[in-house]
Enzyme design. Structure first.
Site, short mmCIF file in Angstrom:
data_model
loop_
_atom_site.label_atom_id
_atom_site.label_comp_id
_atom_site.label_asym_id
_atom_site.label_seq_id
_atom_site.Cartn_x
_atom_site.Cartn_y
_atom_site.Cartn_z
N CYS A 14 0.58 -1.43 -0.01
CA CYS A 14 -0.22 -0.28 0.11
C CYS A 14 0.80 1.41 0.30
O CYS A 14 1.42 1.80 -1.54
CB CYS A 14 -1.43 0.05 1.24
SG CYS A 14 -2.52 1.44 0.24
N HIS B 23 -3.66 -5.19 1.44
CA HIS B 23 -3.53 -5.56 2.27
C HIS B 23 -3.80 -6.77 3.20
O HIS B 23 -4.41 -7.45 2.48
CB HIS B 23 -4.51 -4.48 3.50
CG HIS B 23 -3.38 -2.75 3.94
ND1 HIS B 23 -2.20 -2.84 4.91
CD2 HIS B 23 -3.64 -2.10 3.55
CE1 HIS B 23 -2.08 -1.60 3.25
NE2 HIS B 23 -2.97 -0.84 3.69
#
Length: 483
Positions: free
Chosen positions: A333, A437
């Protein structure tokens, strides 16, 4: 209200509230009761994507996500109606019922608390009406007298739910009896009346040496000590408030996770702790990555400032050198965004500037946040990441960034796409970046990369319930459900 509320308060942050609330969720669920967790307001950059109002995805603190799973329930935004995500020392993003509220970010703390309480109160009553037990977690200490009038997370919530309250303290830090007594004394009389038991957490040694402390404390306060919980480092839950600083030791693959100030979603690394053949460590200096086999750039709540920190520490150059030597680098991310060439910020969300240039990508921060669950299979991976070919990653996306390949995308490939067909992972040589994630929480990924599996969460939750069952006074947990 139909549910009985049991609340876990702490004498300090880090006393063990989240851990104990999770254990209580599983313990009460194993009694055949319908259980839900609740925390009126969490302050954390560890968040999970869950169902929200109107069918839209929302986000809640990771602690309440795991507590819901421990309670054998589907996590929902009502379980953590307010989430504050720190971006700087003096500013946080405000999330209400799962969605970002930019209008509240600049509102003064006391004024904002009064505006947020109705949303928290309504969510609490909804859970109380639909369950047998609601396990409530407090925040920090309930006895911060400078904040007490505006604090709706602790005793205002306790009064609203008429909760049976446990007060937990970390005895390993010292001063436990003073912390318990001082907290009790600083609370108003009507709030002290809600305290049903003291809990001494992280005790090491002979419990017999505690006498006559608990008896004297009960004589002073009327509150019994209902549990002495031994130190237990291997319980299996991720850390709630900070990185775990276990130094990597022994043989095996050394994975160094960079630890900048605004690191986010660090709980997703928990499956690597204790994984056979893996040594996990956190790096804040170039020395911390000097002998690493892999370097991981984690998520970040403020990518540009964390990237500036990496440069100031000399870690940016260390990452570039590591990749140049052909050794694996993984970005998750915000870490993916750092690995790109540029950061663009037309809406003032995160900050602009150059990236590390290891992936031919440009990221533009949008005003709105993308939230979603992800289930996708890797394709086209090669080199040190070739074992991921065909592996399914199950995770979630929480991001303002929108990333695209640049015109000079030589040697880089999109290797993962979400359900909308958008690329969410790219590889060039030893460098892999992904927006997903939960990467290391995916069983397929662990088997592909390490040939091993992490301890199942259900086993972790049952272990927590067994632990408190063994160390609370007989009958104490059920007595909390009686008025």
């Amino acid at each position: 209200m139909t549910a009985r509320a049991v609340m876990v308060l702490g004498t300090t942050s880090g006393a063990g509230k989240s851990w104990l609330a999770t254990a209580l969720c599983r313990w009460y669920a194993r009694q055949g009761l319908r259980v839900a967790p609740f925390k009126a307001q969490n302050m954390s950059n560890n968040a999970r994507v869950v169902p929200g109002p109107g069918g839209l995805a929302g986000e809640i603190g990771s602690a309440q996500y795991f507590q819901a799973l421990a309670a054998r329930r589907e996590p929902a935004v009502a379980m953590n109606p307010v989430l504050l995500k720190p971006e700087r020392d003096t500013a946080s993003q405000v999330v209400v019922m799962g969605r970002v509220r930019p209008d509240l970010a600049a509102v003064p703390w006391r004024t904002r608390s009064e505006a947020l309480w109705p949303a928290a109160r309504d969510a609490l009553h909804g859970l109380l009406a639909a369950n047998d037990v609601v396990v409530i977690e407090g925040a920090g200490s309930p006895a911060e007298i400078n904040l007490h009038a505006s604090d709706y997370v602790n005793m205002r919530t306790a009064r609203e739910a008429n909760a049976a309250c446990l007060l937990v303290t970390d005895i390993d830090r010292g001063g436990a009896f003073a912390h318990l007594y001082g907290t009790h004394q600083l609370l108003p009389a009507d709030e002290r009346a809600l305290l049903r038991g003291f809990v001494l957490n992280r005790f090491r040694g002979d419990a017999g040496l505690l006498a006559p402390g608990p008896a004297q404390l009960e004589a002073l306060t009327g509150v019994p000590t209902v549990a002495v919980l031994p130190m237990w480092r291997g319980h299996g839950l991720p850390e709630e408030d900070g990185v775990f600083d276990d130094a990597p030791s022994g043989a095996g693959l050394h994975i160094a996770v960079l630890a900048p100030p605004r690191i986010s979603n660090l709980d997703e690394f928990q499956p690597l702790r204790g994984l056979p053949g893996v040594r996990l460590g956190w790096a804040r200096t170039p020395a911390g990555v000097a002998c690493a086999d892999w370097i991981v750039l984690p998520g970040s709540k403020h990518t540009s400032s964390d990237l500036a920190w990496l440069r100031a520490q000399g870690l940016a150059d260390a990452v570039v050198a590591h990749a140049a030597a052909g050794r694996p680098v993984l970005g998750l991310c915000g870490g993916l965004q750092m690995l790109g060439e540029t950061l663009e910020d037309p809406h003032g969300v995160d900050g602009a500037g150059p990236g590390l240039g290891l992936l031919p990508l440009a990221t533009r921060f949008a005003a709105d946040k993308r939230l979603g669950r992800t289930r996708a299979a890797f394709a086209g991976v090669h080199g040190p990441w070739s074992s991921l070919a065909g592996a399914t990653v199950e995770g979630y996306e929480i991001r303002h960034g929108r990333t695209r390949a640049t015109a000079a995308a030589t040697g880089a490939e999109a290797v993962l796409h979400n359900a909308d067909g958008d690329p969410i992972a790219w590889q060039r040589g030893p460098v892999l970046g992904t927006y997903t994630h939960g990467f290391f929480e995916s069983p397929d990924v662990l088997r592909a990369l390490f040939g091993a599996s992490a301890r199942p969460l259900d086993t972790v939750f049952d272990g927590l319930a067994d632990f408190i069952d063994a160390h609370f006074a007989p009958g104490a947990l059920m007595r909390l459900l009686t008025p």
